[in-house]
Design an enzyme around this catalytic site. Structure first.
Site, short mmCIF file in Angstrom:
data_model
loop_
_atom_site.label_atom_id
_atom_site.label_comp_id
_atom_site.label_asym_id
_atom_site.label_seq_id
_atom_site.Cartn_x
_atom_site.Cartn_y
_atom_site.Cartn_z
N LYS A 245 28.74 -14.98 50.62
CA LYS A 245 27.85 -16.15 50.63
C LYS A 245 28.51 -17.26 51.45
O LYS A 245 28.96 -18.28 50.94
CB LYS A 245 27.57 -16.60 49.19
N GLU B 250 16.27 -8.58 51.57
CA GLU B 250 16.31 -9.50 50.43
C GLU B 250 15.30 -10.61 50.63
O GLU B 250 14.67 -10.69 51.69
CB GLU B 250 17.72 -10.11 50.29
N THR C 71 25.83 -21.38 44.28
CA THR C 71 24.83 -22.22 43.64
C THR C 71 24.65 -21.68 42.22
O THR C 71 24.26 -20.53 42.04
CB THR C 71 23.49 -22.15 44.41
#
Lengths: 278, 278
Positions: free
Chosen positions: A138, A170, A27
């Protein structure tokens, strides 16, 4: 939206991205037509494809990106999904599949500048993050993040996720730094989490500026004892944390010198021209 | 193939099943038009939807299944995928999404009867299986199984997966039982793995037959010291293990009394009529 370079909005239900989450994504913030930290995004995508043995043509991805940017507004977000494609008997993929490339352009979420300036409130999610050898990548297996994100209530911008040992890993869509006695710490992501490109850039930037940054396990209590804390990702940049809510307790933090140092990084300066393919 | 009850082969690239693996699935053997262990499959699917807060109408799933069975051969495999549907900003789903129901009919793989009769050879996969709170559910986040299945070479039917502590968890698409001194053992799946419906049925069946079955962590060495071992799933039934290959070492096993007891379960006897919806 482009699928394999052509305008298209639907894919086969036999695509392994749907069947098993058999793929990866990025992204990417776009500023003035230029993707922010493009090289790092691209490198991570290629690393992920290599780890999953998905055989993509890098040139095709770059060509798709150029085409999408030409068709899109100058500022926004590009999402790139690479799946292994369709085929195979059950989990076992065939020897040669044709990967699926999906590119989408999205508008920026509101309030990003306000959040960077004023800081954000975060909560501690009940949904923990698991441990496994696919940590760092990812990939499309993101159910834990989805369930954690469901917990985020009005007034909170992000949720922090712990592993089952109550160590901070995270945010659902960001990486964490905490500061204590002028030293910075960020969680070790070898067993859990996503290795963010903004985290990677910040580590280089801060260390080049002479700042000590330790990568190590961070128990939840260390956050509460911290002098400052901030989150980062490559869409929002730096999110100063001004409040952490954990069930009934709230912990407030100032936007201090370490956070301001990180915030001196400007995403616009990290926007890169996409190199032309041969 | 049916999507939300209608013949269709493609879905939106905004479906969260593709974007995040945000959904669940079941793979169901069909014999003479009747799904094997249907109630257990359906219960697990509904349990999974509840855990993920995916709000499906059970009646719609049953209606789709009836429709697909009416259109399909009498024997084969039905796959049901339920995703959360399309929508949302990133990981966070909107309050109300319309789940996507995908149903497919597949032919049976060859050699199932031969494998059940003669036993199968399995290998130990290098790809480990992670630990997390979503263990047990048959969700769409299945990258570890995909990577493990890639390792299975010619001559081997299944691969066994370990957690990072070298404890056996399951096969890529089956659950494991081992026998030692007339007692049976199957791995504890609270932190890793998929709770198979055939495993669940076998536990009930074997215990009702007076057989002791312990659910506990099983180190790899315990397999090598076992008298017998077998795998199970609801498509193949029982797979006797006749050889385990681990890098250069091979361990051979007989098809003994415990395996024969499990193999006395006939899938055809477990085929159930689908109840009519109201």
């Amino acid at each position: 939206m482009l699928i394999n370079g052509e305008p298209e909005e639907r894919i086969s239900i036999n695509d392994r991205g749907l069947l098993y989450g058999d793929g990866l994504f990025e992204t990417i913030r776009v500023i003035q037509g230029r993707p922010v930290l493009w090289k790092k995004h691209f490198q991570r995508l290629l690393r992920g494809c290599s780890a999953l043995s998905i055989d993509i043509s890098p040139d095709n991805v770059v060509r798709d990106l150029q085409k999408l940017l030409d068709l899109s507004p100058a500022d926004g977000i590009v999402k790139i999904i690479i799946s292994r494609g369709a085929g195979g008997r059950g989990y076992q993929p065939p020897e040669n599949t044709t990967p699926t490339r999906i590119l989408q352009f999205h508008a920026l979420p509101a309030d990003l500048e306000l959040q960077a300036e004023q800081g954000i409130k975060v909560m501690i999610c009940r949904q923990t993050i698991g441990q496994g050898t696919l940590a760092g990548h990812k990939h499309l297996n993101r159910l834990e993040q989805v369930l954690a994100a469901r917990e985020i209530t009005d007034g909170f911008t992000e949720g922090l996720m712990l592993n089952i040992d109550s160590e901070l890993i995270e945010g659902t869509r960001s990486n964490l730094f905490i500061a204590r006695n002028s030293q910075l710490f960020t969680p070790d992501l070898r067993l859990s989490g996503v290795s963010g490109v903004m985290r990677e850039y910040l580590l280089e930037y801060l260390r080049a500026a002479g700042q000590v940054v330790s990568i190590e396990p961070i128990p939840l209590q260390s956050l509460y004892n911290a002098d400052e804390a901030f989150l980062c990702n490559s869409v929002a940049g730096i999110w100063p944390i001004v409040r952490v809510q954990h069930t009934d307790a709230a912990y407030d933090f100032p936007i201090g010198p370490m956070t301001r140092l990180a915030r001196s990084v400007k995403l616009a300066d990290l926007a890169e021209p996409v190199p032309k393919t041969c």
